[in-house]
Design a protein around this motif. Structure first.
Motif, PDB file in Angstrom:
ATOM      1  N   PRO A 260      35.768 -28.477  81.635  1.00 56.01           N
ATOM      2  CA  PRO A 260      34.340 -28.127  81.701  1.00 56.01           C
ATOM      3  C   PRO A 260      33.533 -29.278  82.294  1.00 56.01           C
ATOM      4  N   PRO A 261      32.349 -28.984  82.836  1.00 54.60           N
ATOM      5  CA  PRO A 261      31.549 -30.027  83.512  1.00 54.60           C
ATOM      6  C   PRO A 261      31.280 -31.259  82.667  1.00 54.60           C
ATOM      7  N   ALA A 262      31.029 -31.093  81.377  1.00 51.72           N
ATOM      8  CA  ALA A 262      30.706 -32.257  80.538  1.00 51.72           C
ATOM      9  C   ALA A 262      31.867 -33.249  80.511  1.00 51.72           C
ATOM     10  N   ILE A 263      33.095 -32.732  80.377  1.00 52.10           N
ATOM     11  CA  ILE A 263      34.261 -33.613  80.343  1.00 52.10           C
ATOM     12  C   ILE A 263      34.478 -34.251  81.710  1.00 52.10           C
ATOM     13  N   ALA A 264      34.273 -33.478  82.765  1.00 49.83           N
ATOM     14  CA  ALA A 264      34.433 -34.026  84.120  1.00 49.83           C
ATOM     15  C   ALA A 264      33.474 -35.194  84.337  1.00 49.83           C
ATOM     16  N   PHE A 265      32.228 -35.058  83.872  1.00 50.21           N
ATOM     17  CA  PHE A 265      31.260 -36.147  84.034  1.00 50.21           C
ATOM     18  C   PHE A 265      31.655 -37.361  83.198  1.00 50.21           C
ATOM     19  N   VAL A 266      32.238 -37.140  82.022  1.00 51.91           N
ATOM     20  CA  VAL A 266      32.677 -38.265  81.187  1.00 51.91           C
ATOM     21  C   VAL A 266      33.750 -39.070  81.918  1.00 51.91           C
ATOM     22  N   VAL A 267      34.745 -38.385  82.480  1.00 53.19           N
ATOM     23  CA  VAL A 267      35.850 -39.080  83.146  1.00 53.19           C
ATOM     24  C   VAL A 267      35.353 -39.798  84.398  1.00 53.19           C
ATOM     25  N   PHE A 268      34.525 -39.145  85.193  1.00 52.62           N
ATOM     26  CA  PHE A 268      34.043 -39.784  86.417  1.00 52.62           C
ATOM     27  C   PHE A 268      33.055 -40.909  86.105  1.00 52.62           C
ATOM     28  N   THR A 269      32.331 -40.808  85.002  1.00 53.22           N
ATOM     29  CA  THR A 269      31.472 -41.918  84.591  1.00 53.22           C
ATOM     30  C   THR A 269      32.323 -43.128  84.232  1.00 53.22           C
ATOM     31  N   ALA A 270      33.453 -42.889  83.545  1.00 50.14           N
ATOM     32  CA  ALA A 270      34.373 -43.989  83.227  1.00 50.14           C
ATOM     33  C   ALA A 270      34.914 -44.620  84.498  1.00 50.14           C
ATOM     34  N   LEU A 271      35.215 -43.799  85.502  1.00 47.45           N
ATOM     35  CA  LEU A 271      35.690 -44.323  86.783  1.00 47.45           C
ATOM     36  C   LEU A 271      34.624 -45.196  87.437  1.00 47.45           C
ATOM     37  N   ALA A 272      33.374 -44.721  87.416  1.00 45.08           N
ATOM     38  CA  ALA A 272      32.278 -45.488  88.015  1.00 45.08           C
ATOM     39  C   ALA A 272      32.054 -46.802  87.268  1.00 45.08           C
ATOM     40  N   LEU A 273      32.122 -46.756  85.946  1.00 44.02           N
ATOM     41  CA  LEU A 273      31.927 -47.989  85.166  1.00 44.02           C
ATOM     42  C   LEU A 273      33.048 -48.982  85.429  1.00 44.02           C
ATOM     43  N   GLY A 274      34.270 -48.479  85.632  1.00 41.83           N
ATOM     44  CA  GLY A 274      35.372 -49.376  85.969  1.00 41.83           C
ATOM     45  C   GLY A 274      35.149 -50.065  87.298  1.00 41.83           C
ATOM     46  N   LEU A 275      34.645 -49.320  88.281  1.00 34.97           N
ATOM     47  CA  LEU A 275      34.357 -49.920  89.587  1.00 34.97           C
ATOM     48  C   LEU A 275      33.235 -50.953  89.480  1.00 34.97           C
ATOM     49  N   ALA A 276      32.248 -50.674  88.631  1.00 33.26           N
ATOM     50  CA  ALA A 276      31.091 -51.571  88.522  1.00 33.26           C
ATOM     51  C   ALA A 276      31.351 -52.761  87.601  1.00 33.26           C
TER      52      ALA A 276
END
Length: 499
Positions: A260-276
C-alpha cells in the motif's frame, strides 16, 4: 466458512481489503463477489500473506458510488477449497498486522543502508566530497548554520524521492491499462527495463558518462549560496543516484512498490534518509570529513563492478522476455530485443564520442528512441496459412490425395531463407494465391541435420538451402530460384488447377 476462520472487509477510496484469518499462513487466494457491479473484475488482486491468514486487495468498480453495507462472496484458495462469507464493510484503512512489521522494518533497513552505499557511486560521491571540503573550511561559530544547511539538503533529497515514489504509485494505480499490475508478465515492461539497465551498464562500464550532463546541468543550482543551493544539491544527488538504485536495493524497492502507498512511502523515505545521512552527519561534526576517502581509482573499480551486476540483470531480463512468448515467436522476439540493445550501444558510442555536446545528445536521443521502439513496435496479427513439418511420408500422402504441395527447404541460420519467407512467402498476395490454389504447405527445417531432408534436396538436384519446390498433382516437381519474388511464385502456381 469454517467456525475457526473469520473474514473482515475494510473499504478505502479505491479498493476493498478482504482479510481471511485462518490461523496459519496463506500465500495465494482470489476473491469472487456474489453481487455484481462492486469490483473491477479484470483488475489484478494483489495479496499480502499474513502469519495467520491472507489479505486481498480488491479494486472497486469505477462506477461504484456508495459502499455496500455487507460484502457477500467467495475466497478461492485452490481448485478444491474455498470459503463463502457475508460480512459488514467497515470504512477506513486496515491497521498493519504485527506479523507484517518485521518485513516492513527489514525493507526499510535495507533501503536505509542502500541509500548510504549510494553515496559511494561515482556520480554522487564527488558532490558529497566537494561539500565536505567546504565544511572543513568552516569555523566553529558557523556550526548551527551548517546544520540547518544539512537539513535543507536532506529535505531536497526527501522531496525528490517522494516525487519519484508518487509517480511510481500513480503508474501502478493505472496498471490495468499500462501493464504495471504484474510488471514482469508484460513483455513491453520487461523490454523497457532491459534497455534501461543495459544503457546504465554501458555508462558504468565506461562507454560514456551518464552523470556528466546531469551534473553539468545542475551545477549552477548547486553552486548557489544560501539554502536554495543546499536544497538543489539534494535534488541533484537524487537524480544522479537514481540509476544505481535498482542493482543495490532491488529487494527493498520491489517490496515497497508491491505494498500500500503508506508502506511504499516509509521504505522510500528510509532510502532518502540513507542517502542524506552522511552529509547531514558531516554538518553536525565537520571534523569527520577527514575520514572520507579521496576520489580515486577505487571509484572506477566500484563502478565497473556495478556494471557487471547490471549486465547480469539484463541477461536475466532477456531470458524472462523470451519466456513470455512461445515457439518461434520467442526466438524472434529475443532477437529483436538484442537488436534494440545493440542500437543502444550505438547511442552510447555517440555520447562517448561527443560528451556533453548538444548535437551529439540529440542524435543519441533519436537513436535511443528508435532502439526502444524496436521491441515495442506492434506486431501484425498472424493470419498466414499454417505450414506443416516436412516428412517424406506426409509429402507422399498429400500427393496421393491429388493435392498440390509447396515445400520450403529452410534453416534458421540461413539469412536468405528468412528474408524470402518474410518478404515473399508471408506477403498478402502470395498467401492469397496459395489459398486460391488450395496448396498444401510443408516446411523442411534443415537447421539441424536431417537425413530425410538431405535426401529430398538431393532428389531435387540441390545440396543446400534455400530451396523451394512446387509439386503439381501427378507431375514432376518444379524447383524455384533461390532468390524469390512474388512474380516467380505466381508463375509457378499458374500451372496448378484452381481450387
Amino acid at each position: 466458512i469454517a467456525s475457526d476462520m473469520q473474514v473482515s472487509v475494510s473499504s478505502s477510496p479505491k479498493e476493498f481489503l478482504v482479510t481471511l484469518y485462518a490461523g496459519h499462513r496463506i500465500n495465494h487466494a482470489e476473491f469472487f463477489p456474489y453481487d455484481s457491479d462492486l469490483i473491477a473484475n479484470a483488475a489484478p488482486q494483489p495479496v499480502d500473506p499474513l502469519s495467520d491468514g491472507i489479505r486481498i486487495h480488491v479494486q472497486k468498480d469505477p462506477t461504484l458510488k456508495l459502499d455496500p453495507a455487507t460484502l457477500h462472496g467467495l475466497i478461492k484458495l485452490s481448485d478444491t477449497e474455498g470459503y463463502e462469507f457475508t460480512v459488514p464493510v467497515t470504512a477506513g484503512a486496515v491497521p498493519v498486522e504485527s506479523a507484517a512489521l518485521p518485513a516492513i522494518l527489514t525493507a526499510a533497513a535495507l533501503a536505509f543502508f542502500g541509500g548510504i552505499i549510494l553515496n559511494l557511486m561515482p556520480c554522487v560521491f564527488p558532490v558529497l566530497f566537494l561539500k565536505a571540503l567546504s565544511l572543513m573550511q568552516s569555523s566553529t561559530h558557523e556550526r548551527p548554520r551548517l546544520w540547518r544547511h544539512g537539513l535543507v539538503y536532506t529535505l531536497g533529497i526527501l522531496v525528490s524521492f517522494w516525487g519519484i515514489v508518487a509517480l511510481l504509485l500513480v503508474l501502478r494505480a493505472g496498471g490495468n491499462h499500462l501493464g504495471w499490475g504484474f510488471q514482469l508478465q508484460s513483455p513491453r515492461f520487461v523490454a523497457v527495463i532491459a534497455c534501461l539497465l543495459f544503457f546504465m551498464a554501458l555508462s558504468l562500464a565506461g562507454q560514456f558518462d551518464l552523470g556528466l550532463t546531469l551534473t553539468g546541468t545542475g551545477d549552477a543550482l548547486t553552486r548557489r549560496t544560501g539554502y536554495s543551493g543546499s536544497f538543489f544539491t539534494g535534488v541533484l544527488a537524487t537524480v544522479v543516484a537514481t540509476p544505481c538504485t535498482a542493482p543495490l536495493m532491488g529487494a527493498a524497492t520491489g517490496f515497497a512498490l508491491a505494498q500500500p502507498p503508506a508502506i511504499a512511502f516509509v521504505v522510500f523515505t528510509a532510502l532518502a534518509l540513507g542517502l542524506a545521512a552522511p552529509y547531514l552527519l558531516l554538518t553536525i561534526q565537520p571534523a569527520w570529513t577527514r575520514l572520507l576517502p579521496k576520489p580515486g581509482a577505487w571509484m572506477e573499480l566500484l563502478k565497473h563492478f556495478v556494471s557487471v551486476l547490471l549486465f547480469v540483470s539484463v541477461i536475466w531480463l532477456v531470458w524472462v522476455y523470451g519466456q513470455l512468448f512461445s515457439g518461434a515467436e520467442s526466438i524472434n522476439s529475443v532477437a529483436l530485443l538484442l537488436l534494440a540493445l545493440l542500437t543502444l550501444a550505438a547511442a552510447g558510442w555517440v555520447l562517448g564520442r561527443w560528451p556533453a555536446h548538444r548535437r551529439g545528445g540529440w542524435i543519441a536521443l533519436v537513436i535511443i528512441l528508435a532502439a526502444v521502439a524496436i521491441p515495442l513496435w506492434p506486431q501484425r496479427a498472424n493470419t498466414n496459412l499454417q505450414w506443416e513439418p516436412y516428412s517424406a511420408a506426409r509429402l507422399s500422402e498429400l500427393r496421393a490425395q491429388g493435392k498440390p504441395v509447396f515445400v520450403d527447404f529452410t534453416a534458421a541460420w540461413c539469412l536468405s531463407c528468412q528474408v524470402n519467407e518474410r518478404v515473399v512467402l508471408d506477403s498478402d498476395g502470395v498467401q492469397q494465391r496459395l489459398r486460391t490454389k488450395n496448396v498444401a504447405l510443408l516446411r523442411a527445417d534443415w537447421t539441424k541435420y536431417d537425413p530425410q531432408i538431405t535426401a529430398a534436396l538431393s532428389d531435387l538436384g540441390r545440396s543446400g538451402v534455400p530451396t523451394y519446390a512446387v509439386y503439381p498433382p501427378g507431375a514432376t516437381p518444379v524447383v524455384l530460384p533461390e532468390a524469390l519474388t512474388p512474380g516467380i511464385v505466381d508463375a509457378a502456381l499458374d500451372v496448378l488447377p484452381a481450387k
